[in-house]
Write an enzyme that holds these catalytic residues in place. Structure first.
Site, PDB file in Angstrom:
ATOM      1  CD  GLU A   1      -2.744   1.160   3.113  1.00  0.00           C
ATOM      2  OE1 GLU A   1      -3.354   2.165   2.805  1.00  0.00           O
ATOM      3  OE2 GLU A   1      -2.269   0.241   2.966  1.00  0.00           O
TER       4      GLU A   1
ATOM      5  CD  GLU B   1      -6.490   1.087   0.473  1.00  0.00           C
ATOM      6  OE1 GLU B   1      -5.652   1.587   1.486  1.00  0.00           O
ATOM      7  OE2 GLU B   1      -5.405  -0.217  -0.181  1.00  0.00           O
TER       8      GLU B   1
ATOM      9  CD  GLU C   1      -6.168  -1.466   6.314  1.00  0.00           C
ATOM     10  OE1 GLU C   1      -5.442  -0.794   5.627  1.00  0.00           O
ATOM     11  OE2 GLU C   1      -6.976  -0.762   6.383  1.00  0.00           O
TER      12      GLU C   1
ATOM     13  CG  ASN D   1      -5.178   5.086   0.649  1.00  0.00           C
ATOM     14  OD1 ASN D   1      -6.125   4.384   1.358  1.00  0.00           O
ATOM     15  ND2 ASN D   1      -4.000   4.841   0.567  1.00  0.00           N
TER      16      ASN D   1
END
Length: 271
Positions: free
Chosen positions: A55, A146, A232, A114
């Site tokens: 990420e 995301e 997560e 994101n």
């Protein structure tokens, strides 16, 4: 005029509006001069595959080394709209990185970026992403967009259409912070998501039996719908063992690695 060279960012008792003004005054300069740094946090396969992706997270480091915490600038940028510029900046850095991996003969990992709910309201944002990916020759399958669960909840009709467009263009779509809202399960029947990310709040403490039952059944339901699940905030062997037992695909958290600069992450790659 950039006046932020003398400001100190800390948790001390100074006027918050002054700090916000300093951040706003600095943000354009910071973007132009590379003060926003992309860090990567690994995602691992719980079936022994090791790192399977990452990420992308943004950090703000002034030229003199001082750090602005994300909690100080992300909400402000979402409020004033600058978050869309930052989204595109991070996305381009990720595309550039994937191209560099390919050019050096490495097999790229897919990377999640994101995307702010504000960005989703821009009619041309997907075209902008496609243009950037095309500039670097990066296939959309390596790019995971995301979006937080709250963005889906606030305007489900509009976001559903955006989600369909994302999928039509071949991007991977994930729903972040799953489980924080009240309509999560109803969203799954309509939204064409590839991945849901269980909110890290589930794993901030020892799980009780009721929580374990809920998590296990959410993961089972997602798999029945052909949706992958990543958990997560995993920090303990106990949480990892539980997730492995119930068949969770993926995990992310300090147990596997903290967010690290791109160079450090690349050093962890196996080929």
């Amino acid at each position: 005029i950039i006046r932020s060279t003398s400001v100190v960012f800390n948790d001390g008792p100074f006027d918050s509006s002054y700090r916000e003004n300093e951040i706003i005054n600095r943000m354009e300069y910071a973007l132009k001069h590379g003060e926003f740094k992309v860090y990567l946090q690994p995602k691992v396969g719980l079936d022994g595959l090791g790192i399977v992706g990452a990420e992308a997270l943004v950090r703000w480091q002034h030229e003199d080394g001082r750090i602005v915490p994300p909690r100080d600038f992300i909400p402000l940028f979402e409020k004033n709209g600058f978050i869309t510029e930052l989204d595109l900046y991070v996305f381009e850095r990720v595309c550039r990185l994937i191209k560099s991996w390919k050019d050096s003969g490495r097999t790229p990992y897919p990377i999640a970026v994101n995307i702010s709910r504000i960005h989703l309201t821009k009619p041309d944002f997907l075209e902008e992403l496609e243009q950037i990916a095309g500039k670097y020759g990066v296939e959309s399958r390596y790019l995971e967009l995301e979006i937080t669960e709250s963005a889906f909840l606030n305007n489900p009709g509009e976001i559903l259409e955006v989600a369909r467009r994302i999928k039509e263009r071949g991007f991977v779509l994930s729903m972040d912070d799953f489980g924080t809202g009240y309509s999560s399960l109803s969203l799954l029947k309509d939204l064409p998501v590839d991945i849901i990310k269980l909110d890290k709040e589930f794993f901030q403490k020892r799980l009780n039996d009721r929580e374990k039952i809920i998590i296990a059944n959410v993961i089972h339901l997602a798999h029945e719908l052909d949706i992958q699940v990543i958990s997560e905030g995993i920090e303990t062997a106990e949480h990892e063992a539980f997730l492995t037992e119930i068949g969770c695909n993926l995990a992310q958290g300090y147990r596997y690695g903290r967010p690290a600069p791109i160079g450090e992450f690349t050093d962890l790659m196996t080929d």
